[in-house]
Scaffold this motif. Structure first.
Motif, mmCIF file in Angstrom:
data_model
loop_
_atom_site.group_PDB
_atom_site.id
_atom_site.type_symbol
_atom_site.label_atom_id
_atom_site.label_comp_id
_atom_site.label_asym_id
_atom_site.label_seq_id
_atom_site.Cartn_x
_atom_site.Cartn_y
_atom_site.Cartn_z
ATOM 1 N N UNK A 232 11.843 7.109 3.328
ATOM 2 C CA UNK A 232 11.086 6.129 4.111
ATOM 3 C C UNK A 232 11.294 4.719 3.564
ATOM 4 N N UNK A 233 11.324 4.577 2.241
ATOM 5 C CA UNK A 233 11.536 3.264 1.636
ATOM 6 C C UNK A 233 12.895 2.693 2.013
ATOM 7 N N UNK A 234 13.912 3.542 2.017
ATOM 8 C CA UNK A 234 15.253 3.088 2.381
ATOM 9 C C UNK A 234 15.301 2.589 3.831
ATOM 10 N N UNK A 235 14.499 3.189 4.703
ATOM 11 C CA UNK A 235 14.514 2.828 6.118
ATOM 12 C C UNK A 235 13.579 1.686 6.475
ATOM 13 N N UNK A 250 7.601 1.850 11.285
ATOM 14 C CA UNK A 250 8.277 2.956 10.596
ATOM 15 C C UNK A 250 7.324 3.628 9.602
ATOM 16 N N UNK A 251 6.474 2.832 8.971
ATOM 17 C CA UNK A 251 5.504 3.403 8.047
ATOM 18 C C UNK A 251 4.577 4.371 8.776
ATOM 19 N N UNK A 252 4.070 3.949 9.923
ATOM 20 C CA UNK A 252 3.112 4.769 10.652
ATOM 21 C C UNK A 252 3.745 5.990 11.317
ATOM 22 N N UNK A 308 5.040 -6.523 9.609
ATOM 23 C CA UNK A 308 5.317 -6.006 8.263
ATOM 24 C C UNK A 308 4.031 -5.927 7.455
ATOM 25 N N UNK A 309 3.892 -4.860 6.681
ATOM 26 C CA UNK A 309 2.835 -4.823 5.675
ATOM 27 C C UNK A 309 3.426 -5.414 4.400
ATOM 28 N N UNK A 310 2.896 -6.556 3.983
ATOM 29 C CA UNK A 310 3.418 -7.265 2.814
ATOM 30 C C UNK A 310 2.531 -6.971 1.608
ATOM 31 N N UNK A 311 3.170 -6.581 0.509
ATOM 32 C CA UNK A 311 2.465 -6.317 -0.748
ATOM 33 C C UNK A 311 3.011 -7.276 -1.796
ATOM 34 N N UNK A 312 2.153 -8.157 -2.300
ATOM 35 C CA UNK A 312 2.596 -9.153 -3.261
ATOM 36 C C UNK A 312 1.612 -9.264 -4.414
ATOM 37 N N UNK A 313 2.073 -9.786 -5.524
ATOM 38 C CA UNK A 313 1.225 -9.933 -6.704
ATOM 39 C C UNK A 313 0.161 -10.982 -6.444
ATOM 40 N N UNK A 314 -1.059 -10.672 -6.847
ATOM 41 C CA UNK A 314 -2.169 -11.594 -6.655
ATOM 42 C C UNK A 314 -2.244 -12.564 -7.836
ATOM 43 N N UNK A 315 -2.298 -13.848 -7.545
ATOM 44 C CA UNK A 315 -2.283 -14.844 -8.612
ATOM 45 C C UNK A 315 -3.441 -14.656 -9.586
ATOM 46 N N UNK A 316 -4.628 -14.372 -9.078
ATOM 47 C CA UNK A 316 -5.782 -14.212 -9.961
ATOM 48 C C UNK A 316 -5.594 -13.094 -10.975
#
Length: 411
Positions: A232-235, A250-252, A308-316
């Motif tokens: 799934x990650x590759x796609x 694609x995730x769902x 897109x579901x975006x996952x990013x590092x939180x500054x706090x």
């Protein structure tokens, strides 16, 4: 004869690509002392490390005991002291995390490619019961890995097929001493209670070997589930500056378990955390994000953006995180560049972003850049490699987190 059999089984627990030198984490207890003596047959350079947690008055004496044994054996030995516990949270968990971090830094400083740990079949059974009590699923109940990477370091567990009792019998037969840690009888600790529970279960025919067999079968199931997540990650996934974007459609379309597994892996990959989030928190967060809400979990922000579901590092989460140049920052970033006395690595933040006139040319969202590593000297920005201000510096992710796929394959 038993000693020869034990030695052969110890060798069988090591990988075929054993490095040319090996680090050994030795506390002075029976398991690690047996590992020290069994490792002598490898005929490769060994170097021993003992972590003095300073939590008991006897800790320094125990480290000195290991140092004396190693001196008699002609094996180099180092002692690291930990003074980082603030009295909050789970003491044994904090000590374990500190131990891995300290040993990894030590190994890398000495060019040690792999460090062996003295975990046995009994440790595996105790861990199984502890995780079962916490409601763990397939991953948590799977067998301990004999060969894995964490904190930028390779770790080996060559004694997972050996019982603590037979190791002690071996040491006693050779007149080799070890240290009895009084905390091993302290029922305030979960592991001690599980150890006692194993004695009761053993009378019912449910022993450490039973748990080991079950754990191995669960690891086979985990490998299959992990394969689905990798596919799934590759796609569906793209990565940039340590953040991850997942195609929502694609995730769902994937099975719920695969959705959760991929999201958990992405969170661990982005946060640099050693462990993935708890199942209930993960499931609730993913449900909210899919519904269009922005959520925070594991020091990461999760949001929807253009399908897109975006996952990013939180500054706090990294606002106060800093380390000397040359050390690992936030559990995943390594920076290298010209000599800069007294420089340190910290998050870029708003102040740093203002000092990067070309940051928009990177194509990265400002929210992503705020939590990226930068080089500072006092309060002055020296370099921000990911924000268009390299000044001779480069930032790269550790090997185990060089990509989400690499992380999935190694965890």
């Amino acid at each position: 004869m038993a000693g020869i059999d034990l030695a052969a089984r110890f060798l069988a627990g090591l990988p075929p690509d054993l490095p040319s030198s090996l680090g050994l984490a030795v506390s002075g207890g029976s398991d690690s002392m047996a590992m020290l003596y069994l490792a002598q047959q490898l005929k490769i350079p060994l170097r021993v490390i003992t972590v003095d947690h300073g939590l008991r008055a006897e800790a320094a004496q125990e480290a000195a005991f290991v140092a004396q044994v190693c001196a008699q054996m002609g094996v180099p030995h180092d002692i690291l002291k930990w003074q980082g516990w603030d009295g909050q949270g789970n003491l044994q968990a904090a000590a374990r995390e500190a131990r891995y971090g300290l040993i990894a830094t030590w190994a890398q400083a000495h060019g040690i490619a792999a460090v062996a740990l003295g975990h046995t079949m009994d440790d595996q059974a105790e861990t199984f019961l502890m995780r079962l009590a916490r409601g763990s699923g397939v991953d948590g109940l799977s067998a301990m890995r004999a060969d894995f990477s964490a904190s930028g370091q390779r770790w080996l567990r060559p004694m997972l097929a050996l019982r603590r009792s037979e190791l002690r019998d071996h040491l006693s037969g050779q007149n080799i001493d070890w240290i009895e840690d009084p905390s091993n009888d302290d029922t305030r600790f979960d592991r001690v209670r599980m150890r006692q529970a194993l004695q009761v279960l053993g009378d019912l025919g449910i022993d450490a070997a039973t748990f080991a067999d079950t754990s191995q079968r669960l690891r086979m199931a985990r490998t299959a589930l992990q394969g689905a997540a990798i596919d799934l990650a590759l796609r569906s996934c793209t990565e940039c500056a340590g953040s991850v974007s997942v195609d929502l459609e694609k995730l769902q379309s994937a099975a719920p378990e695969t959705q959760l597994r991929l999201t958990a892996a992405a969170l661990a990959y982005v946060s640099g955390a050693a462990y993935r989030p708890r199942f209930e928190a993960l499931r609730a967060t993913l449900k909210d994000v899919v519904a269009g809400e922005t959520r925070s979990l594991c020091g990461c922000l999760l949001m929807l953006r253009k399908g897109q579901m975006v996952i990013l590092r939180e500054f706090n989460a990294v606002r106060e995180t800093r380390c000397p140049v040359g050390q690992l920052w936030d559990g995943r970033w390594q920076l290298a560049g010209p000599d800069a006395p007294d420089a340190y690595i910290a998050a870029l933040g708003e102040l740093g972003l203002q000092a990067c006139p070309d940051w928009r040319d990177t194509g990265l969202h400002r929210t992503v850049l705020l939590a990226t590593p930068a080089v500072w000297q006092d309060a002055r920005l020296i370099a921000a490699p990911l924000a268009g201000l390299p000044n001779g510096w480069q930032a790269k992710l550790t090997k185990e987190r060089s990509s989400l796929i690499q992380y999935l394959e190694s965890h």
